[in-house]
Design an enzyme around this catalytic site. Structure first.
Site, PDB file in Angstrom:
ATOM      1  N   PRO A   1       0.836  -1.200   0.000  1.00  0.00           N
ATOM      2  CA  PRO A   1       0.000   0.000   0.000  1.00  0.00           C
ATOM      3  C   PRO A   1       0.877   1.259   0.000  1.00  0.00           C
ATOM      4  O   PRO A   1       1.901   1.305   0.686  1.00  0.00           O
ATOM      5  CB  PRO A   1      -0.792  -0.109   1.307  1.00  0.00           C
ATOM      6  CG  PRO A   1      -0.696  -1.539   1.718  1.00  0.00           C
ATOM      7  CD  PRO A   1       0.578  -2.085   1.153  1.00  0.00           C
ATOM      8  N   VAL A   2       0.470   2.251  -0.798  1.00  0.00           N
ATOM      9  CA  VAL A   2       1.265   3.480  -0.937  1.00  0.00           C
ATOM     10  C   VAL A   2       0.979   4.409   0.249  1.00  0.00           C
ATOM     11  O   VAL A   2      -0.133   4.424   0.777  1.00  0.00           O
ATOM     12  CB  VAL A   2       0.896   4.175  -2.276  1.00  0.00           C
ATOM     13  CG1 VAL A   2       1.627   5.499  -2.443  1.00  0.00           C
ATOM     14  CG2 VAL A   2       1.220   3.249  -3.441  1.00  0.00           C
TER      15      VAL A   2
ATOM     16  N   ASP B   1      14.689   3.108   5.417  1.00  0.00           N
ATOM     17  CA  ASP B   1      13.780   2.373   4.530  1.00  0.00           C
ATOM     18  C   ASP B   1      14.550   1.649   3.426  1.00  0.00           C
ATOM     19  O   ASP B   1      14.377   0.450   3.210  1.00  0.00           O
ATOM     20  CB  ASP B   1      12.761   3.328   3.882  1.00  0.00           C
ATOM     21  CG  ASP B   1      11.575   3.612   4.791  1.00  0.00           C
ATOM     22  OD1 ASP B   1      11.705   3.404   6.003  1.00  0.00           O
ATOM     23  OD2 ASP B   1      10.528   4.056   4.278  1.00  0.00           O
TER      24      ASP B   1
ATOM     25  N   LEU C   1       4.732   1.375   4.859  1.00  0.00           N
ATOM     26  CA  LEU C   1       5.222   0.018   4.585  1.00  0.00           C
ATOM     27  C   LEU C   1       6.385   0.017   3.585  1.00  0.00           C
ATOM     28  O   LEU C   1       6.749  -1.033   3.060  1.00  0.00           O
ATOM     29  CB  LEU C   1       4.084  -0.875   4.083  1.00  0.00           C
ATOM     30  CG  LEU C   1       3.068  -1.299   5.158  1.00  0.00           C
ATOM     31  CD1 LEU C   1       1.931  -2.092   4.556  1.00  0.00           C
ATOM     32  CD2 LEU C   1       3.734  -2.124   6.254  1.00  0.00           C
ATOM     33  N   GLY C   2       6.927   1.187   3.320  1.00  0.00           N
ATOM     34  CA  GLY C   2       8.160   1.248   2.527  1.00  0.00           C
ATOM     35  C   GLY C   2       7.963   1.070   1.035  1.00  0.00           C
ATOM     36  O   GLY C   2       8.886   0.631   0.344  1.00  0.00           O
TER      37      GLY C   2
HETATM   38  O1  PMV Z   1       8.272   5.825   5.098  1.00  0.00           O
HETATM   39  P1  PMV Z   1       7.754   5.643   6.484  1.00  0.00           P
HETATM   40  O2  PMV Z   1       6.360   6.062   6.709  1.00  0.00           O
HETATM   41  O3  PMV Z   1       8.090   4.304   7.027  1.00  0.00           O
HETATM   42  O4  PMV Z   1       8.604   6.662   7.396  1.00  0.00           O
HETATM   43  C1  PMV Z   1       9.988   6.612   7.391  1.00  0.00           C
HETATM   44  C2  PMV Z   1      10.515   6.787   8.749  1.00  0.00           C
HETATM   45  C3  PMV Z   1      10.829   8.186   9.172  1.00  0.00           C
HETATM   46  O5  PMV Z   1      11.670   8.059  10.307  1.00  0.00           O
HETATM   47  C4  PMV Z   1       9.565   8.947   9.577  1.00  0.00           C
HETATM   48  C5  PMV Z   1      11.556   8.981   8.097  1.00  0.00           C
HETATM   49  C6  PMV Z   1      12.968   8.469   7.810  1.00  0.00           C
HETATM   50  O6  PMV Z   1      13.495   8.836   6.762  1.00  0.00           O
HETATM   51  O7  PMV Z   1      13.562   7.757   8.619  1.00  0.00           O
END
Ligand code: PMV
Length: 328
Positions: A101-102, A152, A106-107
């Site tokens: 899912p965007v 990520d 969930l990366g």
């Molecule tokens: O992409 P997400 O929703 O998993 O968020 C990434 C995690 C953050 O710490 C909020 C941003 C980052 O770059 O680490």
């Protein structure tokens, strides 16, 4: 040239999101139930440099050159050209699909970037080391939000549990792939509220600028929680890990990135017997996770659906991951 295909899994951040952007450690794990896939097909009747991109999940069906300069797919292709020096590219079609899912934590952005980079490089005859794939995907992550920590792209590339730290000033990073002492079962609950990472990251930055003392204190507390959680994971102490996750959630509420719907799912998880629960990822929507005994996972997933989750995934992180330390 034959067609080439590459995939990358989704991920959840177990602990430490946001604070990781400010130099604190964080822990993330892959989620194999969802995946991004990139396929490269030759287009022998087209001239060199002809690159067509199809990504039906996000409505892209166009020549690469017609995409915006900063389109993440275009940037991912550019990274491979820069890395390999192959230009113009042989005529090809790049097809990207994803079950992740965007804008839900969930990366998906990182997984698409990693899959595209791997598939295209492989198609050109280059097997890039994991570290290079991750670094190139990091450049794509910068499109999604200007100041990514790099967690990520790292977890999605290595597809193992990682302990991750990046110096926000110098850029040096510490990445350790490590094994849980006991398998972890996570139930992931999707609030169904899309939340682009950039918005939550920008919100935290504004709040940090307005009150750096308060936010630095929150980030430091999260850093301590993550260090303790790492020990709890390696020792297989799941009740301790759960409690640390819940403490992390309280600090995310204080940070201003949770919301009522997520808190409700977290509370449902805790009252359904989870050891701990928290939002996961950037927040303001997206997903929450709960750590639970394997035999309780199905019931917990049903309780989350009743409590408003639009979908759930049950994922298990087992003990097989080899320990590797990578510092740069
Ligand atoms: O992409 P997400 O929703 O998993 O968020 C990434 C995690 C953050 O710490 C909020 C941003 C980052 O770059 O680490």
């Amino acid at each position: 040239m034959p067609a080439i295909s590459a995939t990358a899994p989704g991920k959840v951040i177990l602990l430490g999101e946001h604070a990781v952007v400010y130099g604190q450690p964080a822990i993330a794990v892959p989620v194999f139930q969802v995946r991004a896939r990139a396929m490269v097909f030759p287009a022998p009747d087209k001239p060199a440099g002809w690159v067509y991109v199809q990504a039906p999940d996000i409505g892209v069906d166009a020549l690469l050159a017609e995409l915006r300069e900063e389109d993440p797919l275009r940037v991912a292709v550019r990274q491979v050209i820069n890395q390999t020096g192959v230009e113009p590219l042989p005529a090809l079609t790049l097809r990207v699909t994803s079950t992740i899912p965007v804008a839900s934590g969930l990366g998906s952005g990182a997984a698409v970037a990693v899959a595209v980079i791997r598939a295209l490089a492989e198609y050109l005859g280059y097997r890039l080391p994991e570290e290079i794939v991750s670094d190139l995907a990091f450049e794509v992550e910068k499109i999604h939000h200007g100041t990514p920590s790099g967690i990520d792209n790292s977890v999605v590339t290595y597809a193992r549990p990682i302990y991750f730290e990046r110096d926000p000033v110098g850029g040096g990073k510490r990445l350790e792939i490590f094994s849980p002492g006991r398998s972890l079962t996570l139930v992931i609950g999707d609030s169904g509220i899309p939340s682009p990472t950039a918005r939550a990251v920008a919100k935290v930055r504004e709040a940090w600028k307005a009150d750096p003392q308060c936010y630095d204190r929150i980030f430091q507390k999260i850093g301590e929680i993550v260090r303790m959680a790492r020990q709890a994971i390696e020792a297989g102490d799941l009740p301790a890990l759960g409690s640390l996750m819940s403490q992390n959630h309280e600090l995310l509420i204080e940070m201003g990135v949770s919301r009522e719907e997520i808190n409700q799912l977290v509370n449902t998880a805790l009252s359904s017997g989870a050891w701990g629960a928290k939002l996961s990822g950037a927040g303001l929507g997206g997903n929450m996770i709960a750590l639970v005994a394997e035999e309780k996972a199905d019931d917990l997933a049903s309780a989350l659906i009743k409590s408003g989750a639009v979908r759930t995934f049950i994922t298990r992180i087992d003990e097989r991951a080899a320990r590797v330390d990578i510092q740069k």
